[in-house]
Write a protein that holds these residues in place. Structure first.
Motif, PDB file in Angstrom:
ATOM      1  N   ASP A  46       0.418  -1.038   0.228  1.00  0.00           N
ATOM      2  CA  ASP A  46      -0.100  -0.384   0.285  1.00  0.00           C
ATOM      3  C   ASP A  46       0.833   1.178   0.032  1.00  0.00           C
ATOM      4  OD1 ASP A  46      -2.433   1.231   0.223  1.00  0.00           O
ATOM      5  OD2 ASP A  46      -1.535   2.210   2.462  1.00  0.00           O
ATOM      6  N   GLN A  47       2.084   1.021   0.888  1.00  0.00           N
ATOM      7  CA  GLN A  47       2.615   2.563   0.635  1.00  0.00           C
ATOM      8  C   GLN A  47       3.231   2.544  -0.618  1.00  0.00           C
ATOM      9  OE1 GLN A  47       5.113   1.485   4.217  1.00  0.00           O
ATOM     10  NE2 GLN A  47       4.787   3.038   5.213  1.00  0.00           N
ATOM     11  N   THR A  48       3.916   0.943  -1.118  1.00  0.00           N
ATOM     12  CA  THR A  48       5.025   1.474  -2.210  1.00  0.00           C
ATOM     13  C   THR A  48       3.790   2.298  -3.471  1.00  0.00           C
ATOM     14  OG1 THR A  48       5.507  -0.725  -1.545  1.00  0.00           O
ATOM     15  CG2 THR A  48       5.685   0.445  -4.212  1.00  0.00           C
ATOM     16  N   GLU A  49       2.477   1.868  -3.693  1.00  0.00           N
ATOM     17  CA  GLU A  49       1.730   2.253  -4.354  1.00  0.00           C
ATOM     18  C   GLU A  49       1.785   3.548  -4.440  1.00  0.00           C
ATOM     19  OE1 GLU A  49      -2.751   1.959  -4.974  1.00  0.00           O
ATOM     20  OE2 GLU A  49      -2.273  -0.402  -4.489  1.00  0.00           O
ATOM     21  N   LYS A  50       1.155   4.560  -3.000  1.00  0.00           N
ATOM     22  CA  LYS A  50       0.951   5.233  -2.544  1.00  0.00           C
ATOM     23  C   LYS A  50       2.336   6.349  -3.142  1.00  0.00           C
ATOM     24  CE  LYS A  50      -2.479   5.031   0.270  1.00  0.00           C
ATOM     25  NZ  LYS A  50      -3.211   4.593   2.337  1.00  0.00           N
ATOM     26  N   VAL A  51       3.407   5.714  -3.278  1.00  0.00           N
ATOM     27  CA  VAL A  51       4.824   5.927  -2.779  1.00  0.00           C
ATOM     28  C   VAL A  51       4.605   7.009  -4.869  1.00  0.00           C
ATOM     29  CG1 VAL A  51       7.269   5.836  -3.380  1.00  0.00           C
ATOM     30  CG2 VAL A  51       5.986   5.679  -1.248  1.00  0.00           C
ATOM     31  N   SER A  58       5.053  13.845  -8.798  1.00  0.00           N
ATOM     32  CA  SER A  58       6.704  14.639  -9.209  1.00  0.00           C
ATOM     33  C   SER A  58       6.930  14.886 -10.133  1.00  0.00           C
ATOM     34  CB  SER A  58       6.799  13.967  -7.757  1.00  0.00           C
ATOM     35  OG  SER A  58       8.063  15.074  -7.709  1.00  0.00           O
ATOM     36  N   GLU A  59       6.836  13.928 -10.873  1.00  0.00           N
ATOM     37  CA  GLU A  59       7.662  13.467 -11.840  1.00  0.00           C
ATOM     38  C   GLU A  59       7.072  14.574 -13.421  1.00  0.00           C
ATOM     39  OE1 GLU A  59      10.782  13.036 -15.053  1.00  0.00           O
ATOM     40  OE2 GLU A  59      11.054  12.682 -12.625  1.00  0.00           O
ATOM     41  N   LYS A  60       5.747  14.532 -13.006  1.00  0.00           N
ATOM     42  CA  LYS A  60       5.113  15.689 -13.708  1.00  0.00           C
ATOM     43  C   LYS A  60       5.575  16.893 -13.932  1.00  0.00           C
ATOM     44  CE  LYS A  60       1.297  12.477 -14.407  1.00  0.00           C
ATOM     45  NZ  LYS A  60      -0.005  12.318 -14.420  1.00  0.00           N
ATOM     46  N   LYS A  61       5.625  17.015 -12.577  1.00  0.00           N
ATOM     47  CA  LYS A  61       5.369  18.652 -11.841  1.00  0.00           C
ATOM     48  C   LYS A  61       7.148  18.669 -12.642  1.00  0.00           C
ATOM     49  CE  LYS A  61       2.518  19.050  -8.672  1.00  0.00           C
ATOM     50  NZ  LYS A  61       2.212  18.786  -6.971  1.00  0.00           N
ATOM     51  N   ARG A  62       7.620  18.187 -11.969  1.00  0.00           N
ATOM     52  CA  ARG A  62       9.205  18.558 -12.641  1.00  0.00           C
ATOM     53  C   ARG A  62       9.853  18.812 -14.297  1.00  0.00           C
ATOM     54  NH1 ARG A  62      14.040  15.743 -15.338  1.00  0.00           N
ATOM     55  NH2 ARG A  62      12.821  14.152 -15.343  1.00  0.00           N
ATOM     56  N   GLU A  63       9.046  18.479 -14.635  1.00  0.00           N
ATOM     57  CA  GLU A  63       8.820  17.816 -17.127  1.00  0.00           C
ATOM     58  C   GLU A  63       7.878  19.258 -16.580  1.00  0.00           C
ATOM     59  OE1 GLU A  63       6.788  14.573 -19.019  1.00  0.00           O
ATOM     60  OE2 GLU A  63       8.618  13.309 -17.924  1.00  0.00           O
ATOM     61  N   GLU A  86       8.319  19.384  -0.701  1.00  0.00           N
ATOM     62  CA  GLU A  86       7.516  18.754  -1.066  1.00  0.00           C
ATOM     63  C   GLU A  86       7.068  17.216  -0.741  1.00  0.00           C
ATOM     64  OE1 GLU A  86       3.905  18.706  -4.288  1.00  0.00           O
ATOM     65  OE2 GLU A  86       4.647  20.912  -4.047  1.00  0.00           O
ATOM     66  N   THR A  87       7.433  17.121  -1.849  1.00  0.00           N
ATOM     67  CA  THR A  87       7.533  15.274  -2.228  1.00  0.00           C
ATOM     68  C   THR A  87       7.933  14.621  -1.704  1.00  0.00           C
ATOM     69  OG1 THR A  87       7.715  15.213  -5.071  1.00  0.00           O
ATOM     70  CG2 THR A  87       8.202  13.737  -3.476  1.00  0.00           C
ATOM     71  N   ASP A  88       9.334  14.731  -0.558  1.00  0.00           N
ATOM     72  CA  ASP A  88       9.466  14.163   0.090  1.00  0.00           C
ATOM     73  C   ASP A  88       8.463  14.670   1.273  1.00  0.00           C
ATOM     74  OD1 ASP A  88      12.180  13.508  -0.794  1.00  0.00           O
ATOM     75  OD2 ASP A  88      13.320  15.002   0.236  1.00  0.00           O
ATOM     76  N   LYS A  89       8.289  15.625   1.587  1.00  0.00           N
ATOM     77  CA  LYS A  89       7.643  15.595   2.786  1.00  0.00           C
ATOM     78  C   LYS A  89       5.999  14.990   2.709  1.00  0.00           C
ATOM     79  CE  LYS A  89       4.558  19.736   5.693  1.00  0.00           C
ATOM     80  NZ  LYS A  89       3.979  21.005   5.438  1.00  0.00           N
ATOM     81  N   LYS A  90       5.674  14.437   1.339  1.00  0.00           N
ATOM     82  CA  LYS A  90       4.455  13.601   1.244  1.00  0.00           C
ATOM     83  C   LYS A  90       5.039  12.673   1.596  1.00  0.00           C
ATOM     84  CE  LYS A  90       2.290  16.318  -2.624  1.00  0.00           C
ATOM     85  NZ  LYS A  90       1.568  16.364  -3.609  1.00  0.00           N
ATOM     86  N   ILE A  91       6.327  11.963   1.176  1.00  0.00           N
ATOM     87  CA  ILE A  91       6.243  10.408   1.391  1.00  0.00           C
ATOM     88  C   ILE A  91       6.716   9.629   3.061  1.00  0.00           C
ATOM     89  CG2 ILE A  91       8.625   8.883   0.741  1.00  0.00           C
ATOM     90  CD1 ILE A  91       8.458  10.061  -1.473  1.00  0.00           C
ATOM     91  N   ASP A  92       6.917  11.020   3.609  1.00  0.00           N
ATOM     92  CA  ASP A  92       7.629  11.220   4.659  1.00  0.00           C
ATOM     93  C   ASP A  92       6.116  10.730   5.789  1.00  0.00           C
ATOM     94  OD1 ASP A  92       9.429  11.616   6.473  1.00  0.00           O
ATOM     95  OD2 ASP A  92       8.897  13.078   7.855  1.00  0.00           O
ATOM     96  N   LYS A 100      10.614   6.170   8.476  1.00  0.00           N
ATOM     97  CA  LYS A 100      11.145   7.842   8.588  1.00  0.00           C
ATOM     98  C   LYS A 100      13.171   8.002   8.735  1.00  0.00           C
ATOM     99  CE  LYS A 100       7.226   9.891   9.851  1.00  0.00           C
ATOM    100  NZ  LYS A 100       6.200  10.796  10.282  1.00  0.00           N
ATOM    101  N   GLU A 101      13.152   7.397   9.236  1.00  0.00           N
ATOM    102  CA  GLU A 101      14.683   6.966   9.726  1.00  0.00           C
ATOM    103  C   GLU A 101      15.732   7.213   9.319  1.00  0.00           C
ATOM    104  OE1 GLU A 101      15.965   6.002  13.731  1.00  0.00           O
ATOM    105  OE2 GLU A 101      14.441   6.255  15.217  1.00  0.00           O
ATOM    106  N   LYS A 102      14.788   5.993   8.487  1.00  0.00           N
ATOM    107  CA  LYS A 102      16.043   5.364   7.362  1.00  0.00           C
ATOM    108  C   LYS A 102      15.763   6.321   5.970  1.00  0.00           C
ATOM    109  CE  LYS A 102      15.453   0.581   8.289  1.00  0.00           C
ATOM    110  NZ  LYS A 102      14.618  -0.247   8.073  1.00  0.00           N
ATOM    111  N   TYR A 103      15.061   6.980   5.506  1.00  0.00           N
ATOM    112  CA  TYR A 103      14.544   8.114   4.709  1.00  0.00           C
ATOM    113  C   TYR A 103      15.149   9.003   4.543  1.00  0.00           C
ATOM    114  CZ  TYR A 103      11.684   9.894   0.889  1.00  0.00           C
ATOM    115  OH  TYR A 103      11.572  10.893  -0.201  1.00  0.00           O
TER     116      TYR A 103
END
Length: 121
Positions: A46-51, A58-63, A86-92, A100-103
């Motif tokens: 589930d986490q992987t799907e959301k990430v 994020s990739e679309k915004k980067r482009e 922004e991306t890191d905050k959403k993933i966190d 979170k520590e590993k991230y």
């Protein structure tokens, strides 16, 4: 049959070019990056799907940033840093305390690599 200098130089040029192209790092897809995080952080499916969804957005915004900044590196850098935060905050927000520590460690390593690539490290 004698090989001329030009032929030898030509072959060496081809080999050099091929090795240089192979050495170039390629940007991984959002799906590949999500799989890497799954392995590094022991994400659930589930986490992987959301990430994955977060990284695709994020990739679309980067482009879009590349398209709209017309090569203005200062503006582009500023927007890219904001997007990365922004991306890191959403993933966190999806992670457990251990994850979170590993991230955080992974982000420190990423910043260090970016500094080394830019010649500031």
């Amino acid at each position: 049959m004698k090989t001329t200098r030009i032929e030898v130089l030509f072959v060496l040029l081809i080999l050099f070019t091929a090795s240089a192209l192979l050495a170039q790092p390629t940007r991984s897809t959002p799906e590949e990056r999500a799989q890497q995080l799954k392995e590094q952080l022991s994400l659930s499916d589930d986490q992987t799907e959301k990430v994955t969804t977060i990284l695709i957005e994020s990739e679309k915004k980067r482009e879009a940033i590349f398209d709209e900044t017309d090569g203005d590196r200062k503006v582009m850098r500023s927007k890219m840093v904001s997007l990365m935060k922004e991306t890191d905050k959403k993933i966190d927000a999806l992670l457990t305390n251990d994850q979170k520590e590993k991230y955080d460690e992974l982000k420190k390593e990423r910043r260090q690599q970016m500094k080394q690539r830019s010649g500031k490290g």
